[in-house]
Design an enzyme around this catalytic site. Structure first.
Site, PDB file in Angstrom:
ATOM      1  N   ASP A 175      85.566  44.741   4.565  1.00  0.00           N
ATOM      2  CA  ASP A 175      85.545  44.206   3.203  1.00  0.00           C
ATOM      3  C   ASP A 175      86.368  45.157   2.352  1.00  0.00           C
ATOM      4  OD1 ASP A 175      83.846  42.211   4.038  1.00  0.00           O
ATOM      5  OD2 ASP A 175      82.029  43.168   3.278  1.00  0.00           O
ATOM      6  N   ASP A 185      78.964  31.577   3.176  1.00  0.00           N
ATOM      7  CA  ASP A 185      77.865  32.519   2.939  1.00  0.00           C
ATOM      8  C   ASP A 185      76.619  31.675   2.689  1.00  0.00           C
ATOM      9  OD1 ASP A 185      79.643  34.681   3.120  1.00  0.00           O
ATOM     10  OD2 ASP A 185      80.270  34.376   1.052  1.00  0.00           O
TER      11      ASP A 185
END
Lengths: 251, 204
Positions: free
Chosen positions: A11, A130
């Site tokens: 990330d 997600d």
């Protein structure tokens, strides 16, 4: 035999790798180019970069990271975060990505999946979602887990694959960064409705968690971040452990 | 230095192919027009995406005739390899016709696309010099070549069914997998292709 894949995920924000717990409390984990090279040398089957700021400044920084990584890393790179158009996807591929991950923009404009697949082929379109458990189903969140969309994760997975996503990256928000193991029920539910590879994400804390994703949910790949960044489990030991448990991996 | 032309017809893996060739010491020209093939030692035809889109772009760029006329070493990768055949079942596309046969969907595959590292059984071919007879390479595809003449195949893999993963007809070679993304084994394949281009230059 096709091998099960292990994919370290980086990330990235402002040119640095960060990792949080359940999408918050981010901590600096290092330089993305260096980490990618280290993971590739350690046996990563792919590397995944997600730009978690996805602002316009962030995108330029991210493409530079991809460009620098692609110079000396010779395993596949999946790159996402802030991809909103076919033009964004082209720019990401041109920077050296092999596959492009789309998420929020596809929720706002599902036809984006069709357009990207038509332009570049479904094999380089990865739909990421997600998902957060609500009662006995999972709701999809957009904007890096900040915005509930009202969409059911399993229905969205089926729609995404039908529209042309060649692969699904399914992250359990409840498990993200917790080391509690992947959400096997979520993975099983998604696997049951699609015929494209599914990447398990969110919650890996041990070798056994990864074995379970493959054996218990028939995942095609596992993605993990925290355990690798903090050297809690090295790629080498994870792959050896998977092989010892009878999972066919590339050693 | 060996000079290679990497054809830019909009394929997604153009950059990684160019970088991997440079890593092996080649001088890479990314080319979009026929004249740019002049003076190079070998040509690489990459490809990710659909055969129809790739053929359309090659035609528009005038590169179909140029590739047909090119007599030196040519390496096709993934969709680049699929273009070598007469036609592709994908979009029912007429291709370059360098090798008799077609490209067909992997009908028995458990899942499509076929994504990941899979074993490739390698024939004794200069392209695979120094590699084991079974080596892992990275694949991302749904279609695979079906040559009319089995002798054109120099590599095979298995995913639901056995399929041809590499071909050679003279100086035209192609691989269905991605050597640019297959770690050290992939780099070795590209190094072998560069060596073939060097030998061609010395012979000329």
């Amino acid at each position: 035999m096709l091998r099960k894949r292990v994919i370290p995920c980086l990330d990235v924000t402002a040119g640095r790798v960060v990792k949080g717990v359940q999408f918050v409390d981010l901590r600096d984990e290092g330089d993305p180019v260096e980490l990618a090279a280290k993971y590739a040398a350690g046996g990563a089957d792919e590397i995944c970069f997600l730009d978690i700021t996805a602002s316009s400044d962030g995108r330029a920084t991210m493409l530079d990271v991809v460009r620098r990584t692609a110079r000396n890393v010779f395993v596949p790179l999946s790159v996402g975060g802030g991809v909103r158009s076919v033009a964004d996807m082209r720019a990401t591929l041109r920077a050296g990505a092999d596959k492009v991950v789309i998420n929020t923009a596809a929720l706002a404009d599902p036809d984006l999946i069709d357009r990207c697949a038509a332009e570049f082929g479904r094999q380089c379109v990865v739909l990421a979602m997600d998902a957060k458990r609500r009662d006995d189903a999972w709701e999809v969140y957009s904007h890096g887990g900040r915005t509930p969309t009202g969409r059911d994760a399993v229905t969205w997975a089926a729609e995404g694959a039908a529209r042309g996503a060649g692969e699904l990256l399914v992250t359990s928000m409840d498990r993200d960064g917790t080391y509690d193991g992947y959400d096997l029920e979520l993975l099983r539910a998604v696997k049951a409705v699609v015929h494209v590879p599914v990447i398990a994400s969110g919650g890996a804390g041990s070798i056994a968690d990864c074995v379970e994703a493959f054996d218990g949910a028939d995942a095609d790949a596992v993605l993990a971040a925290s355990i690798f960044h903090r050297d809690e489990i090295t790629l080498t030991s994870l792959k050896a452990g998977l092989a010892a448990s009878g999972v066919a991996v590339r050693l | 230095m060996t000079r290679l032309a990497v054809i830019d017809h909009g394929a997604g893996n153009l950059v990684s192919v160019a970088r991997a060739l440079e890593q092996n010491g080649a001088w890479v020209d990314v080319v979009t027009e026929p004249a740019s093939l002049d003076g190079c030692d070998g040509v690489v035809l990459p490809g990710v995406g659909t055969t129809g889109a790739a053929m359309d772009r090659l035609r528009t760029q005038g590169l179909v005739a140029a590739l047909d006329a090119w007599e030196g070493p040519l390496l096709g990768i993934c969709v680049g390899l699929q273009l070598f055949f007469d036609s592709s079942d994908e979009d029912d596309t007429a291709c370059l016709g360098f090798i008799e046969g077609r490209t067909a969907l992997l009908k028995s595959a458990p899942l499509l696309p076929h994504i990941g590292w899979n074993d490739v059984e390698l024939a004794a071919d200069p392209l695979f010099a120094g590699l084991g007879s079974s080596t892992l390479f990275y694949f991302v595809h749904s279609y695979a070549p079906v040559p009319d003449n089995p002798d054109d195949a120099i590599g095979w893999s298995h995913y639901g069914e056995r399929f041809v993963a590499a071909v050679r007809r003279g100086r035209r070679v192609g691989v269905q997998f991605h050597p640019e993304r297959s770690g050290t084994a992939g780099l070795a394949v590209l190094a072998n292709f560069i060596a073939e281009c060097q030998r061609g230059r010395r012979a000329a």
